[in-house]
Design an enzyme around this catalytic site. Structure first.
Site, short mmCIF file in Angstrom:
data_model
loop_
_atom_site.label_atom_id
_atom_site.label_comp_id
_atom_site.label_asym_id
_atom_site.label_seq_id
_atom_site.Cartn_x
_atom_site.Cartn_y
_atom_site.Cartn_z
N TYR A 31 0.84 -1.20 0.00
CA TYR A 31 0.00 0.00 0.00
C TYR A 31 0.87 1.24 0.00
O TYR A 31 2.08 1.17 0.22
CB TYR A 31 -0.95 0.00 1.20
CG TYR A 31 -0.29 0.34 2.52
CD1 TYR A 31 0.55 -0.56 3.17
CD2 TYR A 31 -0.48 1.59 3.12
CE1 TYR A 31 1.17 -0.24 4.36
CE2 TYR A 31 0.13 1.91 4.33
CZ TYR A 31 0.95 0.99 4.94
OH TYR A 31 1.56 1.31 6.12
N LYS A 149 6.58 -1.82 1.89
CA LYS A 149 5.39 -1.29 2.58
C LYS A 149 4.23 -2.25 2.41
O LYS A 149 3.28 -2.01 1.66
CB LYS A 149 5.06 0.11 2.03
CG LYS A 149 4.19 0.95 2.93
CD LYS A 149 4.24 2.41 2.52
CE LYS A 149 3.25 3.29 3.25
NZ LYS A 149 3.39 3.29 4.71
N GLU A 181 12.31 2.33 13.89
CA GLU A 181 11.37 3.36 13.45
C GLU A 181 10.11 3.27 14.30
O GLU A 181 10.04 2.45 15.21
CB GLU A 181 11.05 3.19 11.96
CG GLU A 181 10.39 1.87 11.62
CD GLU A 181 10.12 1.69 10.13
OE1 GLU A 181 9.95 2.69 9.41
OE2 GLU A 181 10.07 0.52 9.69
N LEU A 205 11.35 1.33 6.84
CA LEU A 205 10.73 1.80 5.61
C LEU A 205 11.47 3.06 5.15
O LEU A 205 11.73 3.94 5.96
CB LEU A 205 9.25 2.13 5.86
CG LEU A 205 8.49 2.45 4.57
CD1 LEU A 205 8.13 1.16 3.84
CD2 LEU A 205 7.25 3.27 4.85
#
Ligand code: PDD
Length: 291
Positions: A31, A149, A181, A205
């Site tokens: 996505y 992702k 993250e 990411l």
């Protein structure tokens, strides 16, 4: 008509996918989330490049929506129909490996990916930003391809829920003692006068906001070091902040109920936010001028 599904526009409540969609069964998909300001997408190409990368890594056939002209058309249609040509919005796009009887291996060649897109009104969290947000730390229990992702977000969901239950905005994930993250953001710190953040590898990411913020920092001659820092380093940070499409630049002033730095939004963070916001507005305005 605020949904797009496999080439058709329809109300979101009418957008349905078959129960054998591999996204539903296996989380087999990717996505993207774009920011839109006044009907214009921010960083269209970088998000598309990341989507294309994810599809390639997962060997899902790239659907037309990864083409810039198609994406622009879908975005414009959805934003227009949803009355989102003014102010702030997000565009969500999801691509799964398609619908097929459940078996782990890929379905027959020629199985069409499922493509879904929708837009939402977005309210920038400016009140929280002014005060500074709090975060918790949580173990990073994700797989080793966090650079893709994917829609498999269960570890992120559990971490963010743990944060919410403690009244915190974000969960900062820790792998082997190192800050990777957030559940839906990249995490940056200011340590010894330098901006520090985890380097781009398989453990994080490659955030678009992160990339833009680092470019801005370099342009302002603020030293940047793409090197990770540890959970223990958090107590010595002068500043900490998040970067993400739905966070912009967000100061973190408390981690696990302990103040970070002065315990208030830091000067480097707020300068980066100001510059980032100006850049976001300018680049969305610049695109719209050509229309
Ligand atoms: N999240 N890291 C993770 C795990 C993310 O899910 C995101 C984005 C980011 C920031 O990337 P970007 O700056 O490109 O938005 C970092 C999106 C917004 C979401 O899941 O809603």
């Amino acid at each position: 008509m605020n949904a797009y599904l496999n080439g058709q526009y329809l109300p979101r409540s009418a957008a349905m996918i078959p129960v054998e969609d591999r996204g539903f069964i296996f989380g087999d998909g990717v996505y993207e989330v774009w920011r839109a300001v006044n009907g214009r997408l921010f960083e269209t190409d970088r998000h598309l490049a990341r989507l294309t990368f994810g599809l390639r890594e997962l060997r899902i056939n790239a659907p037309d929506i990864v083409r810039r002209d198609v994406l622009d058309e879908v975005a414009e249609h959805l934003l227009t129909d949803s009355g989102l040509l003014d102010g702030e919005a997000t565009l969500y796009v999801e691509v799964t490996r398609g619908v097929a009887p459940r078996t782990h291996q890929f379905p027959a060649a020629g199985t069409k990916p499922t493509v879904f897109a929708t837009t939402n009104r977005f309210l920038p969290p400016n009140d929280v930003r002014a005060r500074g947000a709090s975060a918790i730390t949580a173990p990073d229990v994700r797989w080793l391809r966090c650079d893709i992702k994917t829609i498999q977000l269960l570890p992120n969901v559990m971490a963010k829920q743990a944060a919410a239950e403690r009244g915190a905005l974000e969960a900062i994930m820790i792998r082997d003692g190192v800050v990777t993250e957030g559940s839906h953001t990249n995490v940056l710190g200011v340590l010894d006068g330098e901006i520090r953040t985890h380097p781009l590898d398989n453990l994080v990411l490659p955030g678009i906001t992160r990339a833009v913020v680092l470019e801005i920092a370099r342009a302002l001659s603020i030293p940047v070091r793409e090197e990770s820092f540890t959970e223990r380093d958090i107590s010595r940070l002068d500043e900490c902040f998040l970067a993400g499409t739905t966070s912009d630049v967000m100061p973190i002033v408390r981690v696990n109920d302990r103040p970070v730095g002065s315990g208030t939004p830091g000067p480097i963070t707020m300068r980066l936010f100001k510059e980032f916001r100006a850049h976001l507005d300018a680049s969305c305005a610049a695109v719209s001028a050509s229309h």
